[in-house]
Structures are given as C-alpha cells and as structure tokens.
Design a protein around this motif. Structure first.
Motif, mmCIF file in Angstrom:
data_model
loop_
_atom_site.group_PDB
_atom_site.id
_atom_site.type_symbol
_atom_site.label_atom_id
_atom_site.label_comp_id
_atom_site.label_asym_id
_atom_site.label_seq_id
_atom_site.Cartn_x
_atom_site.Cartn_y
_atom_site.Cartn_z
ATOM 1 N N VAL A 1 122.611 20.009 4.688
ATOM 2 C CA VAL A 1 120.809 19.947 4.884
ATOM 3 C C VAL A 1 120.167 19.880 3.927
ATOM 4 O O VAL A 1 119.370 18.606 4.276
ATOM 5 C CB VAL A 1 121.331 21.372 4.975
ATOM 6 N N SER A 2 120.577 19.129 2.154
ATOM 7 C CA SER A 2 120.275 18.966 1.523
ATOM 8 C C SER A 2 119.649 17.340 1.661
ATOM 9 O O SER A 2 118.426 17.305 1.484
ATOM 10 C CB SER A 2 120.649 19.146 -0.257
ATOM 11 N N ARG A 3 121.205 16.726 1.986
ATOM 12 C CA ARG A 3 121.345 16.296 1.936
ATOM 13 C C ARG A 3 120.403 14.670 3.109
ATOM 14 O O ARG A 3 120.180 13.297 3.514
ATOM 15 C CB ARG A 3 122.583 15.591 2.263
ATOM 16 N N GLU A 4 120.829 16.008 4.038
ATOM 17 C CA GLU A 4 119.808 15.399 5.361
ATOM 18 C C GLU A 4 118.017 15.123 4.799
ATOM 19 O O GLU A 4 117.352 14.258 5.859
ATOM 20 C CB GLU A 4 119.797 16.085 6.949
ATOM 21 N N ARG A 5 117.730 16.380 3.925
ATOM 22 C CA ARG A 5 115.741 15.995 3.794
ATOM 23 C C ARG A 5 116.098 14.813 3.224
ATOM 24 O O ARG A 5 115.358 14.287 3.242
ATOM 25 C CB ARG A 5 115.919 17.232 3.264
ATOM 26 N N GLU A 6 116.704 14.237 2.330
ATOM 27 C CA GLU A 6 116.338 13.969 1.188
ATOM 28 C C GLU A 6 116.299 11.704 1.897
ATOM 29 O O GLU A 6 116.008 11.107 1.399
ATOM 30 C CB GLU A 6 117.677 13.402 -0.054
ATOM 31 N N LEU A 7 117.356 11.832 3.046
ATOM 32 C CA LEU A 7 117.337 10.954 3.973
ATOM 33 C C LEU A 7 116.704 10.984 5.076
ATOM 34 O O LEU A 7 116.967 9.463 5.834
ATOM 35 C CB LEU A 7 118.886 10.583 4.789
ATOM 36 N N ASP A 8 116.204 11.580 5.413
ATOM 37 C CA ASP A 8 115.227 12.306 6.782
ATOM 38 C C ASP A 8 116.036 11.522 7.521
ATOM 39 O O ASP A 8 115.301 10.726 8.959
ATOM 40 C CB ASP A 8 113.972 10.937 6.463
ATOM 41 N N ARG B 1 130.811 13.495 9.388
ATOM 42 C CA ARG B 1 129.232 13.634 9.514
ATOM 43 C C ARG B 1 128.949 12.214 9.616
ATOM 44 O O ARG B 1 129.468 11.309 8.902
ATOM 45 C CB ARG B 1 128.625 14.205 8.142
ATOM 46 N N SER B 2 128.374 11.963 11.077
ATOM 47 C CA SER B 2 127.571 10.688 10.863
ATOM 48 C C SER B 2 126.327 10.410 11.226
ATOM 49 O O SER B 2 125.667 11.994 12.014
ATOM 50 C CB SER B 2 128.269 10.042 12.671
ATOM 51 N N ALA B 3 125.738 9.078 11.674
ATOM 52 C CA ALA B 3 124.454 9.319 10.712
ATOM 53 C C ALA B 3 123.430 7.943 10.797
ATOM 54 O O ALA B 3 124.310 7.098 10.265
ATOM 55 C CB ALA B 3 123.356 9.948 9.797
ATOM 56 N N THR B 4 122.330 7.567 11.621
ATOM 57 C CA THR B 4 121.723 6.465 11.596
ATOM 58 C C THR B 4 121.179 5.948 9.942
ATOM 59 O O THR B 4 119.787 7.475 10.854
ATOM 60 C CB THR B 4 121.392 5.976 12.455
ATOM 61 N N ILE B 5 120.884 5.258 9.348
ATOM 62 C CA ILE B 5 120.660 5.244 7.860
ATOM 63 C C ILE B 5 120.123 3.896 7.465
ATOM 64 O O ILE B 5 120.750 3.076 8.060
ATOM 65 C CB ILE B 5 120.895 6.408 6.651
ATOM 66 N N ASP B 6 118.673 3.936 7.609
ATOM 67 C CA ASP B 6 118.073 2.284 7.469
ATOM 68 C C ASP B 6 119.069 1.357 8.637
ATOM 69 O O ASP B 6 119.210 0.663 8.557
ATOM 70 C CB ASP B 6 118.640 1.689 6.418
ATOM 71 N N GLU B 7 118.939 2.093 10.171
ATOM 72 C CA GLU B 7 119.435 1.008 11.375
ATOM 73 C C GLU B 7 120.180 1.277 11.212
ATOM 74 O O GLU B 7 120.990 0.445 11.212
ATOM 75 C CB GLU B 7 118.237 -0.215 11.636
ATOM 76 N N VAL B 8 121.295 1.603 10.701
ATOM 77 C CA VAL B 8 122.843 1.282 9.669
ATOM 78 C C VAL B 8 123.569 2.927 10.888
ATOM 79 O O VAL B 8 123.353 4.021 9.719
ATOM 80 C CB VAL B 8 123.600 1.105 8.943
ATOM 81 N N GLN B 9 124.572 3.282 11.899
ATOM 82 C CA GLN B 9 125.630 4.012 11.582
ATOM 83 C C GLN B 9 126.445 4.046 10.321
ATOM 84 O O GLN B 9 126.675 3.344 9.870
ATOM 85 C CB GLN B 9 125.858 3.816 12.895
ATOM 86 N N GLN B 10 126.660 5.302 10.167
ATOM 87 C CA GLN B 10 127.378 5.459 8.525
ATOM 88 C C GLN B 10 128.114 6.692 9.134
ATOM 89 O O GLN B 10 127.845 8.016 9.586
ATOM 90 C CB GLN B 10 126.548 6.196 7.521
ATOM 91 N N SER B 11 129.630 7.234 8.406
ATOM 92 C CA SER B 11 129.827 7.896 8.649
ATOM 93 C C SER B 11 131.019 8.538 7.506
ATOM 94 O O SER B 11 131.004 7.321 6.387
ATOM 95 C CB SER B 11 131.274 7.561 10.604
ATOM 96 N N LEU B 12 130.861 10.096 7.423
ATOM 97 C CA LEU B 12 131.820 10.448 6.097
ATOM 98 C C LEU B 12 132.500 11.157 6.705
ATOM 99 O O LEU B 12 132.580 12.433 7.700
ATOM 100 C CB LEU B 12 130.826 10.912 4.959
ATOM 101 N N ALA B 13 134.228 10.859 6.323
ATOM 102 C CA ALA B 13 134.897 12.221 6.381
ATOM 103 C C ALA B 13 136.006 13.141 5.537
ATOM 104 O O ALA B 13 135.882 12.941 4.509
ATOM 105 C CB ALA B 13 136.223 11.350 7.316
#
Length: 141
Positions: free
Chosen positions: A71-78, A106-118
C-alpha cells in the motif's frame, strides 16, 4: 387455506435461511481454496474482517506487513497494483495439515510501462471443525 399459507411461509423462511447460510459461509473446503480466499481478502479486497474468517488466530503478521508495504509503495508510485495468485501447490503433511505454496504477482503500469513483481509464499494450513484454516505464512527468498 390459512394452514396452507402458514406452511408456505414456514417453508419459504427455512429455504431463505439455508440459502443465506450457504452464501454467507466462507468456502474452507480445501487447503488451496482457503489460502487463495485468504490472499484475495487480504491483498485484493483489503478486508481484514473477511481475511480473519480464513485463519486460525486472526491476521498473520508477515502477510499484513507485506500488504502495508504494498500500500505504501502504491502511494509512492501513484499506482494501483493488480494482484494475481498463481502457481498454487498443495503438499499434504498429514491428514489434517498441509503446506501451500503460491506466487503473488503484483502488476501495475508505471510511467506508461507495464511492470510486474512476483513473490513466492508458503502457508501452513490445518483442517479444523469448520474446515481448513491458514495458521502461518512466510515469504520465501
């Protein structure tokens, strides 16, 4: 006529109660089902009360800490992470206990780049009177 109406009302009430109980009771029928349900309640719905329905003693500190970091990381990265539970493997350790390994992606689009961590996790579950429950969980390195 009144007797028939009374029987219909009683029958309808019983049917309604049974259907409600089935819908409201969490599915704890198998080790993998309870782990996936617990993780969905914790990471996707973020509902601690729902998550507790799948555990032996309440929230699991290691999983709760991981969710708070997420949740903290989501806030940091918006950004908002999409969570997938993958590669679920059950190993029965006895008739009433099992180890369940899963991958939380966990997947998200950050700076218009799709990223994922497992992250790989291992959970210990036990079969109690009301079904399987998650008793411990640890992230694997």
């Amino acid at each position: 006529m009144a007797g028939v109406l009374a029987l219909l009302c009683v029958g309808g009430g019983i049917t309604g109660y049974v259907l409600y109980e089935r819908a409201a009771t969490p599915d704890r029928s198998a080790p993998d089902v309870v782990v996936v349900s617990y993780l969905q309640a914790t990471f996707v719905a973020r509902d601690d009360n729902r998550a507790k329905l799948f555990t032996c003693t309440g929230l699991l500190p290691s999983v709760d800490d991981f969710r708070n970091q997420m949740v903290s990381r989501e806030r940091e990265l918006d950004a908002v992470f999409s969570i997938n539970i993958e590669d679920v493997h059950v190993t029965m350790t006895s008739k009433s206990s099992a180890a369940v390994q899963v991958v939380v992606r966990r997947s998200a689009t950050i700076d218009e780049v799709q990223q994922s961590l497992a992250d790989a996790w291992r959970f210990e579950v036990v079969d109690q009177k009301e079904g399987w429950r998650v008793c411990s969980g640890e992230r694997l390195r």
